[in-house]
Design an enzyme around this catalytic site. Structure first.
Site, PDB file in Angstrom:
ATOM      1  N   PRO C  94      25.053  17.753  51.444  1.00 10.95           N
ATOM      2  CA  PRO C  94      26.760  17.126  51.110  1.00 10.95           C
ATOM      3  C   PRO C  94      27.792  17.432  50.566  1.00 10.95           C
ATOM      4  O   PRO C  94      28.316  17.012  50.815  1.00 10.95           O
ATOM      5  CB  PRO C  94      25.924  16.438  49.593  1.00 10.95           C
ATOM      6  CG  PRO C  94      24.122  17.493  49.348  1.00 10.95           C
ATOM      7  CD  PRO C  94      24.299  18.353  50.524  1.00 10.95           C
ATOM      8  N   THR C 122      30.357  18.798  56.167  1.00 10.65           N
ATOM      9  CA  THR C 122      31.577  18.855  56.228  1.00 10.65           C
ATOM     10  C   THR C 122      31.585  19.530  54.728  1.00 10.65           C
ATOM     11  O   THR C 122      31.991  18.943  53.452  1.00 10.65           O
ATOM     12  CB  THR C 122      32.425  17.611  56.036  1.00 10.65           C
ATOM     13  OG1 THR C 122      31.872  16.609  57.384  1.00 10.65           O
ATOM     14  CG2 THR C 122      33.908  17.476  55.589  1.00 10.65           C
ATOM     15  N   LYS C 197      37.596  18.023  61.319  1.00  6.84           N
ATOM     16  CA  LYS C 197      37.349  17.135  60.445  1.00  6.84           C
ATOM     17  C   LYS C 197      37.929  16.255  59.636  1.00  6.84           C
ATOM     18  O   LYS C 197      38.276  15.246  60.206  1.00  6.84           O
ATOM     19  CB  LYS C 197      36.131  17.314  60.256  1.00  6.84           C
ATOM     20  CG  LYS C 197      35.439  16.212  59.768  1.00  6.84           C
ATOM     21  CD  LYS C 197      33.771  15.362  60.490  1.00  6.84           C
ATOM     22  CE  LYS C 197      33.606  14.391  59.091  1.00  6.84           C
ATOM     23  NZ  LYS C 197      32.089  15.345  58.842  1.00  6.84           N
ATOM     24  N   LYS C 272      35.003  12.009  49.648  1.00  4.97           N
ATOM     25  CA  LYS C 272      34.969  13.260  49.693  1.00  4.97           C
ATOM     26  C   LYS C 272      35.650  13.850  50.060  1.00  4.97           C
ATOM     27  O   LYS C 272      36.537  14.992  50.049  1.00  4.97           O
ATOM     28  CB  LYS C 272      33.432  13.741  49.620  1.00  4.97           C
ATOM     29  CG  LYS C 272      32.868  15.043  49.543  1.00  4.97           C
ATOM     30  CD  LYS C 272      31.784  15.292  50.110  1.00  4.97           C
ATOM     31  CE  LYS C 272      31.496  16.952  51.327  1.00  4.97           C
ATOM     32  NZ  LYS C 272      30.416  16.674  52.421  1.00  4.97           N
TER      33      LYS C 272
END
Lengths: 324, 324, 324, 324
Positions: C94, C122, C197, C272
């Site tokens: 996460p 990520t 990303k 996030k």
């Protein structure tokens, strides 16, 4: 005040009608028309009566009229008649359209050339210029004099008036406005009162959100709200919103934050003012990034049903009630 | 001040080395280490000397050291040695990384247990907590005490210090900080000085842009800048930036706007502070829409080469120089 | 695929321990470690098994492990052991902190020099660079390969992988990643997968809010949502969010908007990602006004308890449910 | 196309004047009035002639008229006369005020009841409704049909037309518009063409800034612009601006970015469209945070003299040319 009075004889208006001249007494009392007796206007009209003026009033709300009637005002069902009896006519109305329509109706049967129309609503400065042309074309005078200070300022006769008009007109209305406010500022030519009001309120709208963000962040980082408010208020971050009207409950005792954000200056009104500011900014190609963002944030509050809460409710909207 | 002094005997530091105890005189003069003699630090160290303290200083810039030496300070090439000679060590450094590295070096050879390290740089409150742990682990004390007031406040000893630490620590450093500032605020526990600083400066950054937008719009609508500044400053839009530091040339005589936006508080520094505020807001999931937007605007100014101008240059950046 | 296989003999890791070499079969099946079997990871691991690979898995959730075990995976309680058995280790976790901690634990007892660690979480590109240094320092290899495509892409093996590493490493992992995705892009050196990303997702976050605003405004002006969606999708305003994932219920049948904004890509996750993007933008002094504003808007949604809804819920948040 | 033609006999207009009926030939050629022969209108009128229509044109620029005259159009100095000769009148003008004034002049001497006026300018949907009332009151028909596709679309007859009007009117104008565009969309009732245009262009304005931010950040993080463009274009961040009109020089060969941001869709025009969108959003209390912010950003570009550059110049404005 009496020395400023000049007794003017009856006159013909621009449409050739003989007008019944509004007679001002030697004591300085004036015949003052007041159109729009809402949260602000009701107190303002009352304060004018307290200073001895004769009030001629109109509102679409019967209770609002009854309230003023009980205090001694004469109520009209026709603003045209009201205006013809008045040395000064003050309008305090919700928006551009109602102001425009009101002035059309009020002056449809001609005007008393000695009457000065004073619009204290918050409207587009361009509409001010149009109304000034229309009314001066009919032979009377029109100036803009929007206010700041809110309902408490209206009640306590401590409003600030921002006047747009000539020096002569400013001097002519000053003593009347002083019955309702403690600061009567001459901002410049027609429309400049509104321009000043909109620019000031744009800053107010930005400040309130900024203070809400800063207080919220401070509290979440572990600071005591009172302590942080004292710090910011004695430092470079201080502003009216942090000092006088803090959006965090418990910090400024008299602020709406302590009354579930009731009363005060509604989100609907700051949104309206920011909409007007955005309009004149677009028309003049002026970048207002924070003003535009503040406008959108208050609009989002309206979309969430907070339009009739005091605008400091933005703090409550932003704080992390459901942090995860 | 003399009564507060307690002569402390030599001590062993946490690594068992015998330390040469910094001897404070009966007159209340202290041995004060000062690391970072830049635009702010140079003035602050000078003011401490004016109050009779003995200064032990370090900077990577030789001219900065020479300047203090000429005023009577003792210059060190090694901060570890400097710290061991000092009752208080004040650090005034540009960013997180330099502060962290500086404290590592300064305490690598152990610390004097009676020394209180005071960091007056503006850094992440989380780094404060880490440094406090590290230094208390070595046996000495560490608090955060960032400042506001800028170069003029540093020069005139009118800074505001925002102190994060225990009551005892606050009381222990207060009289030293009073040599450099006029307001020493206890904000709360470790890191709360930084938290207060960041939240205040976020509001300052927002205010300055808001005032720039409001002044620019007012001027473009036809208002005289002086007149509008007087209006906003006596109304609900007033803030420190409008009253004391107006970004429009000619409005506030002493503001950097009148000096081609030289001096003052640089765009680089407000951008740095807003970056730190954004970081702690992200970490705490706190929405700061105007703070974030202000951050981006100052960053855009940096991208246009205005990083070393006073941050009020945002007015100049926004006004329509090439309106079409 | 079989041709690419090279059977590697047992080896010593950097700490001198004899390692049990992960034996890959001649058929091309690999021993693949998978750490993090959440909404994405569970499907990804399953797809690897469908292609014949041997899976060694770990998750803190027992049901997640049980699910994979039922499909034939071997479950571990110790990632260090898992890693030593694997030709490739894929991590799907996460956030920064959990990834960092996971790699520390997983490599604490040394690594198999032939293992390639692939992080598909990520995270901050800077953490990628640190992990790459740490793991290459221990003798193995580490690359970043974050994904886009969400849960449906994970389930249907149609993810896009954005790989940061050398050409050799990219070629070494391509066939493995192809078991889980349909597009394996080599973005550049270590960290560039994450950079791609984050920049892509920043644009996605902006697009979704932009589409929500445009759809909402169109509907309020009187346009039919379907009609307007067709127009925008065949015109210059089209984007992935308008075409494939329209936030207005009834427009894109498969979009979460039609399922009360359940499932899909959560507000928590886009928040996030935008937080990571903001961090690298701050560190590189890159202005991202819309990215920053989008970040704040999603953060406001979180504050209103919408963190676990699909991020297209921003449309629902913005539309005027209580217009007045 | 010939089958659709119905030869209509001469008629009386609403003011009782006998009108010279515009005679359409049996081949399907129509008499088409065209008012506004600028960058877009000149190409559009030319394309109508290529399809065999007879053009009756007007522009305040003599060179613009001469250009069309050389191609066979008949030039008028009086739009009223032009309109009376036309089966269809197409207007392609810069803003609300010019459109309003143009229709007043054009219809002052009455209208031919069979004429359909088609406004392809981008204006306020509310003005559309006013013009439709005025012209239908005079006995003719009026619809809105703004376009997207820019100068290349106008030149290559590949525009998208967004039509607001009845089904019958849509069917009546479709074949004419098909001479200039490849997609003729019926958006709804009067004004809905403009509403669709404004909402689409608001999204376009947001996308272009978003792509500029994402590309700039990607490049600063170390990604190759071409590589990142390929990634975003095959992923969830893709949009028209990233795919077809990338703002980074060298990425999309045909984009204005490769021609010093000359030509294309000017910053002035996107700012105008966003101003119209902001106006209708304010009037309808619709929150458009990113739309408003995009508007302010383009306005800042105008203030920096970039109004006549292609709007993708926002990338150039944002990138850190003077990073420090």
């Amino acid at each position: 005040m009496a020395l400023r009075l000049i007794c003017i004889s009856p006159a013909f208006n621009s449409m050739g009608q003989t007008l019944v001249r509004a007679m001002s007494t030697q004591s300085g009392a004036k015949n003052i028309g007041f159109v729009g007796l809402g949260n602000m206007g009701g107190h303002m009209a009352t304060n004018l009566m307290k200073k001895g003026h004769k009030l001629h009033v109109f509102d679409i709300s019967k209770p609002a009229c009854d309230n003023l009637k009980a205090k001694g005002a004469q109520v009209y069902s026709n603003t045209s008649e009201l205006a013809l009896k008045s040395d000064f006519v003050i309008t305090m109305l919700p928006n551009n359209d109602i102001v425009a329509k009101s002035y059309e109706e009020m002056t449809a049967n001609g005007v008393n050339k000695d009457t000065i129309f004073i619009d204290s609503s918050t409207i587009d400065p361009n509409l001010v210029k149009q109304l000034q042309k229309m009314i001066s074309g009919k032979g009377a005078r029109f100036i803009d004099a929007p206010v700041s200070g809110g309902v408490p300022g209206a009640e306590q006769a401590t409003l600030t008036f921002m006047v747009g008009g000539t020096n002569e007109e400013y001097n002519a209305v000053k003593s009347v406005l002083e019955c309702m406010g403690k600061r009567i500022t001459h901002c410049g030519d027609y429309g400049m009162g509104q321009a000043a009001k909109l620019c000031n309120n744009m800053m107010l709208g930005i400040s309130m959100i900024g203070v809400s963000e800063a207080m919220n962040l401070a509290i979440r980082l572990g600071l005591n709200p009172q302590t942080f408010a004292e710090i910011i208020n004695s430092s470079t971050g201080r502003c009216w919103a942090s000092e006088v009207y803090n959006p965090v409950p418990g910090v400024t005792p008299t602020a709406p934050a302590n009354n579930d954000y009731k009363g005060g200056f509604s989100t609907d009104l700051i949104t309206k003012d920011l909409g007007l500011a955005s309009g004149v900014a677009t028309a003049s190609n002026t970048p207002i990034p924070l003003g535009a963002m503040a406008h959108q944030i208050y609009r989002t509050l309206k979309a969430h049903g907070l339009g009739n809460k005091d605008f400091s409710v933005v703090y409550d909207f932003m704080k992390n009630t459901k942090y995860n």
